[in-house]
Scaffold this motif. Structure first.
Motif, PDB file in Angstrom:
ATOM      1  N   SER A 166       0.847  -1.194   0.000  1.00 39.11           N
ATOM      2  CA  SER A 166       0.000   0.000   0.000  1.00 39.11           C
ATOM      3  C   SER A 166       0.881   1.241   0.000  1.00 39.11           C
ATOM      4  O   SER A 166       1.972   1.234   0.558  1.00 39.11           O
ATOM      5  CB  SER A 166      -0.906   0.019   1.238  1.00 39.11           C
ATOM      6  OG  SER A 166      -1.773  -1.083   1.240  1.00 39.11           O
ATOM      7  N   GLN A 167       0.396   2.284  -0.636  1.00 42.68           N
ATOM      8  CA  GLN A 167       1.171   3.522  -0.646  1.00 42.68           C
ATOM      9  C   GLN A 167       0.273   4.709  -0.955  1.00 42.68           C
ATOM     10  O   GLN A 167      -0.811   4.555  -1.510  1.00 42.68           O
ATOM     11  CB  GLN A 167       2.288   3.454  -1.680  1.00 42.68           C
ATOM     12  CG  GLN A 167       1.807   3.350  -3.116  1.00 42.68           C
ATOM     13  CD  GLN A 167       2.954   3.371  -4.126  1.00 42.68           C
ATOM     14  OE1 GLN A 167       4.123   3.305  -3.758  1.00 42.68           O
ATOM     15  NE2 GLN A 167       2.622   3.477  -5.396  1.00 42.68           N
ATOM     16  N   GLN A 168       0.751   5.876  -0.586  1.00 40.65           N
ATOM     17  CA  GLN A 168       0.066   7.104  -0.949  1.00 40.65           C
ATOM     18  C   GLN A 168       0.611   7.593  -2.283  1.00 40.65           C
ATOM     19  O   GLN A 168       1.778   7.407  -2.596  1.00 40.65           O
ATOM     20  CB  GLN A 168       0.263   8.183   0.111  1.00 40.65           C
ATOM     21  CG  GLN A 168      -0.632   8.029   1.328  1.00 40.65           C
ATOM     22  CD  GLN A 168      -0.568   9.251   2.217  1.00 40.65           C
ATOM     23  OE1 GLN A 168       0.466   9.892   2.337  1.00 40.65           O
ATOM     24  NE2 GLN A 168      -1.688   9.588   2.845  1.00 40.65           N
ATOM     25  N   GLN A 169      -0.267   8.212  -3.060  1.00 40.94           N
ATOM     26  CA  GLN A 169       0.122   8.743  -4.358  1.00 40.94           C
ATOM     27  C   GLN A 169      -0.482  10.133  -4.507  1.00 40.94           C
ATOM     28  O   GLN A 169      -1.682  10.319  -4.310  1.00 40.94           O
ATOM     29  CB  GLN A 169      -0.380   7.832  -5.487  1.00 40.94           C
ATOM     30  CG  GLN A 169      -0.206   8.376  -6.885  1.00 40.94           C
ATOM     31  CD  GLN A 169       1.249   8.536  -7.255  1.00 40.94           C
ATOM     32  OE1 GLN A 169       2.044   7.602  -7.135  1.00 40.94           O
ATOM     33  NE2 GLN A 169       1.631   9.728  -7.707  1.00 40.94           N
ATOM     34  N   ALA A 170       0.356  11.106  -4.844  1.00 41.24           N
ATOM     35  CA  ALA A 170      -0.158  12.448  -5.088  1.00 41.24           C
ATOM     36  C   ALA A 170      -0.928  12.451  -6.403  1.00 41.24           C
ATOM     37  O   ALA A 170      -0.394  12.050  -7.439  1.00 41.24           O
ATOM     38  CB  ALA A 170       0.992  13.442  -5.149  1.00 41.24           C
ATOM     39  N   VAL A 171      -2.190  12.872  -6.359  1.00 39.45           N
ATOM     40  CA  VAL A 171      -3.019  12.941  -7.564  1.00 39.45           C
ATOM     41  C   VAL A 171      -3.483  14.390  -7.756  1.00 39.45           C
ATOM     42  O   VAL A 171      -3.907  15.046  -6.807  1.00 39.45           O
ATOM     43  CB  VAL A 171      -4.228  11.992  -7.496  1.00 39.45           C
ATOM     44  CG1 VAL A 171      -3.770  10.543  -7.546  1.00 39.45           C
ATOM     45  CG2 VAL A 171      -5.057  12.234  -6.239  1.00 39.45           C
TER      46      VAL A 171
END
Length: 320
Positions: free
Chosen positions: A50-55
């Motif tokens: 799992s990871q965060q992604q800047a959108v």
């Protein structure tokens, strides 16, 4: 950030969790709209971690914002999917069943699934896969364009139509959250007529623009009228066999209205062919042909359009 840390930030007992499969243009647009409401929303990722992604999102007023979206990796599916109350599927029609197969067994019985893709057909197979979950269907004419992998721009407002198909009903709380978050969205107790009406537009515009390598507006020419009329007429006949009564005159008027309103646009199928991508022809004209065969009816024009697009795909199958 791990999924465990992500969960600790949010009080899951206050916010209903919505998960989205498919981070394409529409998936990212729906994410942006839901994340602005009182909803915990994330993406389901095919990666292990799992990871965060800047959108980044650019709205119709050309205002640009960036936020951190959580992508739930395979290692956290079992833990995170049990909290998902609504799973929105925004992948291509031909990807729906494959995307859902590994997920359904991890969903709670009270989770609801919403299919939001072009064409028809996958809903019939998904209905047989359910393990107590409810299934709703939808269609949207909202315009969205991916400027890059993680930057989506909204290009048109459009209408989003949603409705129940089978199994337990979607909770009123989440239904109202959807309707209040997605502009110009409507709920229909019987969604299938809406989907058939949208399909009538797609069976005419999508394959014709791809075959003739043209923008939508060029289909207003007299030379295309016979094929468009025949394809839509066959659809109306097949829909009637499925107990969906559609007014042919209204359908054709709507097709030409969309041709005029989107005259400068290239259809999604045209774009798929130009970029040598697999099309959704099986869920569009192919679905009409399939249902016609089921009822012993002919859908010759839709069969010809299906064959033409399939032939185009075969010219680049070794390159894709």
């Amino acid at each position: 950030m791990s999924a465990n840390n992500y969960s600790a930030i949010i009080d899951k007992h206050k916010l209903p969790q919505v998960s989205i499969i498919g981070a394409g243009a529409i998936g990212q647009l729906i994410y942006q709209q839901l994340s602005r409401s009182n909803t915990q929303v994330n993406f389901i990722s095919r990666a292990d971690q799992s990871q965060q992604q800047a959108v980044t999102f650019t709205n119709l007023a050309q205002q640009q914002t960036t936020c951190a979206a959580m992508f739930i990796g395979r290692n956290d599916w079992s833990q995170q999917l049990v909290d998902t109350k609504l799973l929105i599927v925004c992948v291509k029609a031909y990807q729906v069943v494959t995307a859902l197969k590994p997920l359904i067994k991890r969903l709670r019985h009270d989770c609801h699934i919403l299919l939001l893709h072009n064409g028809m057909g996958p809903h019939l197979e998904v209905a047989n896969m359910l393990n107590g979950q409810g299934l709703s269907l939808g269609t949207t004419s909202q315009g969205a364009l991916k400027k890059s992998a993680w930057h989506t721009q909204q290009t048109g407002q459009g209408v989003t139509q949603l409705g129940h198909f089978t199994g337990p009903m979607l909770s009123e709380t989440i239904k109202m959250s959807l309707l209040s978050s997605i502009p110009q969205s409507q709920w229909f107790e019987d969604i299938l007529p809406m989907l058939w009406q949208k399909l009538a537009i797609n069976v005419a515009i999508n394959p014709m623009t791809a075959i003739h390598d043209c923008r939508n507006g060029e289909l207003a020419a007299a030379q295309y009228r016979k094929t468009i009329t025949a394809a839509v007429t066959e659809l109306a006949q097949v829909a009637a066999a499925e107990s969906i009564m559609l007014d042919l005159t209204v359908l054709l008027d709507r097709v030409y209205q969309v041709i005029e309103l989107t005259a400068a646009n290239y259809s999604s199928m045209h774009q798929d062919v130009q970029h040598q991508r697999k099309t959704e022809i099986e869920a569009i004209n192919g679905f009409v042909v399939l249902m016609a065969s089921k009822h012993g009816k002919s859908a010759r024009t839709n069969q010809q359009l299906l064959a033409s697009i399939t032939a185009l795909e075969q010219t680049y199958s070794n390159k894709a």
